[in-house]
Enzyme design. Structure first.
Site, PDB file in Angstrom:
ATOM      1  N   THR A  18       0.839  -1.204   0.000  1.00 35.95           N
ATOM      2  CA  THR A  18       0.000   0.000   0.000  1.00 35.95           C
ATOM      3  C   THR A  18       0.872   1.251   0.000  1.00 35.95           C
ATOM      4  OG1 THR A  18      -1.562  -1.234   1.394  1.00 35.95           O
ATOM      5  CG2 THR A  18      -1.948   1.122   1.158  1.00 35.95           C
ATOM      6  N   ARG A  22       7.835  -2.721   2.884  1.00 38.26           N
ATOM      7  CA  ARG A  22       8.010  -2.774   4.346  1.00 38.26           C
ATOM      8  C   ARG A  22       8.368  -4.175   4.762  1.00 38.26           C
ATOM      9  NH1 ARG A  22       3.254   1.300   6.595  1.00 38.26           N
ATOM     10  NH2 ARG A  22       3.904   2.991   5.227  1.00 38.26           N
ATOM     11  N   SER A 113       6.133   3.946   8.627  1.00 42.27           N
ATOM     12  CA  SER A 113       5.042   4.659   9.279  1.00 42.27           C
ATOM     13  C   SER A 113       4.912   4.281  10.751  1.00 42.27           C
ATOM     14  CB  SER A 113       3.758   4.412   8.503  1.00 42.27           C
ATOM     15  OG  SER A 113       2.759   5.283   8.932  1.00 42.27           O
ATOM     16  N   HIS A 114       3.743   3.784  11.142  1.00 39.25           N
ATOM     17  CA  HIS A 114       3.495   3.498  12.564  1.00 39.25           C
ATOM     18  C   HIS A 114       3.941   2.097  12.961  1.00 39.25           C
ATOM     19  CE1 HIS A 114       0.297   2.078  10.079  1.00 39.25           C
ATOM     20  NE2 HIS A 114       0.188   1.090  10.937  1.00 39.25           N
ATOM     21  N   LYS A 126      10.087   3.903   0.159  1.00 41.12           N
ATOM     22  CA  LYS A 126       9.247   4.092  -1.020  1.00 41.12           C
ATOM     23  C   LYS A 126       9.773   5.220  -1.879  1.00 41.12           C
ATOM     24  CE  LYS A 126       5.792   7.115   1.021  1.00 41.12           C
ATOM     25  NZ  LYS A 126       4.382   7.402   1.165  1.00 41.12           N
ATOM     26  N   ASP A 278       1.626  10.095  13.616  1.00 40.56           N
ATOM     27  CA  ASP A 278       2.197   8.739  13.595  1.00 40.56           C
ATOM     28  C   ASP A 278       3.707   8.764  13.360  1.00 40.56           C
ATOM     29  OD1 ASP A 278       2.177   9.462  10.920  1.00 40.56           O
ATOM     30  OD2 ASP A 278       1.779   7.415  10.236  1.00 40.56           O
ATOM     31  N   ASP A 280       5.741   8.563  10.815  1.00 45.61           N
ATOM     32  CA  ASP A 280       6.332   9.395   9.767  1.00 45.61           C
ATOM     33  C   ASP A 280       5.601  10.714   9.563  1.00 45.61           C
ATOM     34  OD1 ASP A 280       4.167   7.939   8.759  1.00 45.61           O
ATOM     35  OD2 ASP A 280       4.914   8.045   6.707  1.00 45.61           O
ATOM     36  N   ASP A 282       2.445  11.532   8.821  1.00 53.87           N
ATOM     37  CA  ASP A 282       1.394  11.789   7.827  1.00 53.87           C
ATOM     38  C   ASP A 282      -0.016  11.521   8.346  1.00 53.87           C
ATOM     39  OD1 ASP A 282       1.722   9.051   7.834  1.00 53.87           O
ATOM     40  OD2 ASP A 282       2.016   8.848   5.666  1.00 53.87           O
ATOM     41  N   ARG A 283      -0.137  10.913   9.528  1.00 54.59           N
ATOM     42  CA  ARG A 283      -1.483  10.661  10.064  1.00 54.59           C
ATOM     43  C   ARG A 283      -1.827  11.662  11.153  1.00 54.59           C
ATOM     44  NH1 ARG A 283      -2.754   4.230  10.310  1.00 54.59           N
ATOM     45  NH2 ARG A 283      -1.740   3.712   8.330  1.00 54.59           N
ATOM     46  N   GLU A 364      -8.497   9.471   4.219  1.00 56.75           N
ATOM     47  CA  GLU A 364      -8.668   8.041   4.432  1.00 56.75           C
ATOM     48  C   GLU A 364      -9.149   7.823   5.860  1.00 56.75           C
ATOM     49  OE1 GLU A 364      -5.942   5.263   2.117  1.00 56.75           O
ATOM     50  OE2 GLU A 364      -4.555   6.664   3.024  1.00 56.75           O
ATOM     51  N   GLU A 365      -9.895   6.744   6.041  1.00 60.62           N
ATOM     52  CA  GLU A 365     -10.414   6.421   7.367  1.00 60.62           C
ATOM     53  C   GLU A 365      -9.291   6.096   8.353  1.00 60.62           C
ATOM     54  OE1 GLU A 365      -9.779   3.150   8.450  1.00 60.62           O
ATOM     55  OE2 GLU A 365      -8.850   2.900   6.469  1.00 60.62           O
ATOM     56  N   SER A 366      -8.112   5.786   7.830  1.00 62.84           N
ATOM     57  CA  SER A 366      -6.986   5.370   8.651  1.00 62.84           C
ATOM     58  C   SER A 366      -6.220   6.572   9.206  1.00 62.84           C
ATOM     59  CB  SER A 366      -6.053   4.495   7.828  1.00 62.84           C
ATOM     60  OG  SER A 366      -5.694   5.168   6.632  1.00 62.84           O
ATOM     61  N   LYS A 377      -0.517  12.525   2.624  1.00 62.55           N
ATOM     62  CA  LYS A 377      -1.358  12.962   3.720  1.00 62.55           C
ATOM     63  C   LYS A 377      -0.466  13.681   4.726  1.00 62.55           C
ATOM     64  CE  LYS A 377      -1.449   8.315   5.841  1.00 62.55           C
ATOM     65  NZ  LYS A 377      -1.114   7.244   4.906  1.00 62.55           N
ATOM     66  N   ARG A 497      -9.024  -6.340   7.716  1.00 64.06           N
ATOM     67  CA  ARG A 497      -9.702  -5.125   8.152  1.00 64.06           C
ATOM     68  C   ARG A 497     -11.173  -5.213   7.745  1.00 64.06           C
ATOM     69  NH1 ARG A 497      -5.257  -2.463   9.643  1.00 64.06           N
ATOM     70  NH2 ARG A 497      -3.548  -1.976   8.196  1.00 64.06           N
TER      71      ARG A 497
HETATM   72  C1  VG1 Z   1      -2.854   1.370   5.797  1.00 67.87           C
HETATM   73  C2  VG1 Z   1      -4.121   2.204   5.736  1.00 67.87           C
HETATM   74  C3  VG1 Z   1      -4.121   3.053   4.483  1.00 67.87           C
HETATM   75  C4  VG1 Z   1      -2.857   3.921   4.447  1.00 67.87           C
HETATM   76  C5  VG1 Z   1      -1.629   3.037   4.574  1.00 67.87           C
HETATM   77  C6  VG1 Z   1      -0.356   3.833   4.678  1.00 67.87           C
HETATM   78  O1  VG1 Z   1      -2.811   0.494   4.695  1.00 67.87           O
HETATM   79  O2  VG1 Z   1      -5.261   1.381   5.779  1.00 67.87           O
HETATM   80  O3  VG1 Z   1      -5.278   3.842   4.450  1.00 67.87           O
HETATM   81  O4  VG1 Z   1      -2.785   4.642   3.258  1.00 67.87           O
HETATM   82  O5  VG1 Z   1      -1.725   2.227   5.753  1.00 67.87           O
HETATM   83  O6  VG1 Z   1      -0.418   4.722   5.750  1.00 67.87           O
HETATM   84  P1  VG1 Z   1      -3.225  -1.060   4.784  1.00 67.87           P
HETATM   85  O7  VG1 Z   1      -2.950  -1.639   3.439  1.00 67.87           O
HETATM   86  O8  VG1 Z   1      -2.424  -1.646   5.895  1.00 67.87           O
HETATM   87  O9  VG1 Z   1      -4.692  -1.051   5.142  1.00 67.87           O
HETATM   88  V1  VG1 Z   1       0.993   5.127   6.571  1.00 67.87           V
HETATM   89  O10 VG1 Z   1       0.619   6.304   7.650  1.00 67.87           O
HETATM   90  O11 VG1 Z   1       1.460   3.612   7.023  1.00 67.87           O
HETATM   91  O12 VG1 Z   1       2.141   5.679   5.400  1.00 67.87           O
HETATM   92 CO    CO Z   2       2.279   7.175   8.239  1.00 63.87          CO
END
Ligand code: VG1
Ligand code: CO
Length: 544
Positions: A18, A22, A113-114, A126, A278, A280, A282-283, A364-366, A377, A497
């Site tokens: 996504t 990773r 990220s997180h 990336k 988070d 990095d 972006d959240r 995004e909902e995340s 983001k 999910r």
């Molecule tokens: C998750 C979230 C998605 C987000 C992605 C990267 O992906 O659901 O909405 O864009 O993380 O976010 P997945 O495939 O695990 O559902 V971040 O803050 O990790 O760069």
């Molecule tokens: Co992130």
């Protein structure tokens, strides 16, 4: 300066998910593993001669080691110039900002990220293109293809760069500019928001806030902007020092993992506003006094109040949300008479719409929200957006949200995650749903009737690319939805999910507890996917 050409053989599974590649740190540390992926990226991009690259990461363990390798490989592959954040630090939104500002050819962002960090944690990388956004699938597919064919990589034998030292250094023929990680991003924020109004709010005795940087990359950005530029009292930012293992925590800003902040915001003498970001940067999570704002509602509310923000005061072009994000923002777009788009999960799918100026805000909902100011983001941007609205409207978070629900109705929303499910079990569950899809439309469950059931496929209106199998959607008459998909960011087993949403507009039903309001649909979601039997799990690992 001599350049070495090293023979290598492909590693399996170097497939960007996504958001980039990773893997566990131990996987990345294998000899040639990182090098293979970097060379494959350069190979996929074609001619790198004379080009400019941006490099930076979230500061997690292995960040600087990886950056030294990347710099030497960039030099050996002909890049002329690299911008790198001091000590290797650039938040994801800051990296996007820097790529755009200096018109770089692209950037490498080092982040998982997180996901947990540290020697036993995760690492990630990336490539972002010249628009500042994550490479689209057409490019990530080419990178993956290169990783399967690679036989050699090139690396310079020059000495390491002093990453702590601001200014220009050279690495062979290539020049490396070590830049302050925070300055460009801060300047950009000042052009978007009314800093004077926010400053008045943050220095007033009637308002208090807390920002939890969770020992991840946002600390220095939040301290500079909130405390130094906008005058919030020292101590407003907590856990502000980035640590290579994020302090052993899990910098995922939600009600489960941002525990310290949540406890404070739900206490009797809670501050008026709380936010977290988070790993990095972006959240974002937004909290009011004893009040949680869902990310889907946040997107809708920002869109409905965009006219209060200097950068958006003349109107927004459209709104895009990822497919599992609630439909709350669609109602705002409809009222404003602007376009709304539903894209697959992952920020890379927003890039084309933003570049074509078809949308201004995305979410995004995340816990991800952003705009056309960059192509990622942006956690702090969302926090400043909220503060700017509060400063202008003189309302509390709860008042603002309740008013929004009164006007537009409320999309009750929850996500149930089942982490660490064996991959075969998770795939079998999706297959089980897939086979049911043709029989579901018109079927009745309690008083709900299925109106559509499919595996989401996205047709990009700009470049006509098609992304298939992006998640199982079961939609009901009246707008309720259940969505299932497997995560593309994890490094251990699979994460299932389940996203559940129900619309309510009766004024006396707008303040229910979310899990209670959704209990029937949650039960139905469990039944349709046969989650307990197929995974052996009776409760989710995390509920957001
Ligand atoms: C998750 C979230 C998605 C987000 C992605 C990267 O992906 O659901 O909405 O864009 O993380 O976010 P997945 O495939 O695990 O559902 V971040 O803050 O990790 O760069
Ligand atoms: Co992130």
């Amino acid at each position: 300066m001599p350049i070495s050409t090293i023979n290598t053989t492909p590693f399996e599974g170097q497939k960007p998910g996504t958001s980039g590649l990773r893997k566990k740190v131990s996987v990345f540390k294998q000899p040639h593993y990182l090098e293979n992926f970097i060379q494959s990226t350069f190979n996929a991009l074609g001619d790198c001669e004379g080009k400019t690259l941006v490099v930076g990461g979230d500061g997690r363990y292995y960040n600087q080691t990886a950056i030294q390798i990347i710099l030497k490989m960039a030099a050996a592959n002909g890049f002329a110039h690299v911008w790198v954040g001091q000590n290797g630090i650039l938040s994801t939104p800051a990296a996007s900002c820097v790529i755009r500002k200096y018109q770089a050819f692209g950037g490498l962002i080092l982040s998982a990220s997180h996901n947990p960090a540290g020697i036993d944690g995760d690492f990630g990388i990336k490539f972002n293109t010249s628009n500042g956004g994550p490479a689209p699938e057409s490019i990530t597919n080419q990178i993956y293809q290169q990783t399967a064919e690679i036989s050699q990589y090139k690396i310079s034998n020059a000495a390491d760069i002093a990453l702590h030292k601001l200014g220009t250094q050279s690495l062979g023929e290539m020049s490396v500019e070590v830049i302050d990680s925070v300055v460009d991003y801060t300047e950009l924020m000042a052009t978007i928001f009314d800093f004077r109004a926010i400053q008045a709010l943050l220095t007033s005795s009637n308002f208090s806030m807390r920002f939890d940087a969770m020992h991840a990359v946002t600390g220095p950005y939040a301290i500079e902007i909130l405390e130094k530029r906008l005058g919030a009292p020292a101590g407003t930012v907590i856990n502000g020092i980035p640590l290579p293992d994020f302090g052993g925590g899990h910098p995922d800003p939600n009600l489960t993992y941002a525990e310290q902040l949540v406890t404070e915001l739900f206490s009797d003498d809670a501050p008026d506003f709380g936010a977290a970001s988070d790993g990095d940067g972006d959240r974002n999570m937004i909290l009011g006094k004893q009040f949680f704002v869902t990310p889907s509602d946040s997107l809708a509310i920002l869109a409905a109040n965009a006219q209060y923000i200097p950068a958006y005061k003349s109107g927004i072009a459209g709104i895009a949300r990822s497919m599992p994000t609630s439909q709350a923002a669609d109602r705002v777009a409809e009222k404003l008479g602007i376009e709304s788009h539903e894209t697959p999960t992952g920020w890379k799918f927003f890039g084309n719409l933003l570049d074509a100026n078809r949308v201004t805000l995305c979410g995004e909902e995340s816990f991800g929200t952003g705009s056309n100011h960059i192509r990622e983001k942006d956690g702090l941007w969302a926090v400043l957006f909220w503060l700017n609205i509060l400063a202008v409207k003189h309302q509390s978070v709860a008042e603002l949200v309740n008013q929004h629900w009164q006007q537009f109705g409320r999309n009750y929303y929850t996500r149930h995650d089942y982490e660490g499910v064996p991959t075969e079990q998770a795939e079998a569950l999706i297959q089980h749903l897939q086979t049911q899809l043709p029989s579901l439309p018109k079927k009745q469950f309690g008083d709900r009737v299925v109106s559509y059931a499919d595996n989401f496929s996205y047709h990009d209106p700009i470049d006509n690319s098609i992304a298939e199998k992006q998640g199982i959607r079961i939609g009901f008459e009246g707008g309720d939805r259940i969505i299932y998909r497997l995560s593309g960011t994890g490094t251990e087993g699979a994460t299932l999910r389940v996203y559940i949403e129900s619309y309510e507009d009766r004024p006396d039903r707008l303040n229910q507890d979310t899990q209670t309001a959704l209990s029937e649909l949650i039960e139905l979601a469990n039944q349709l996917a046969n989650i307990a039997v197929l995974t052996g799990r009776t409760v989710p690992t995390v509920i957001t």
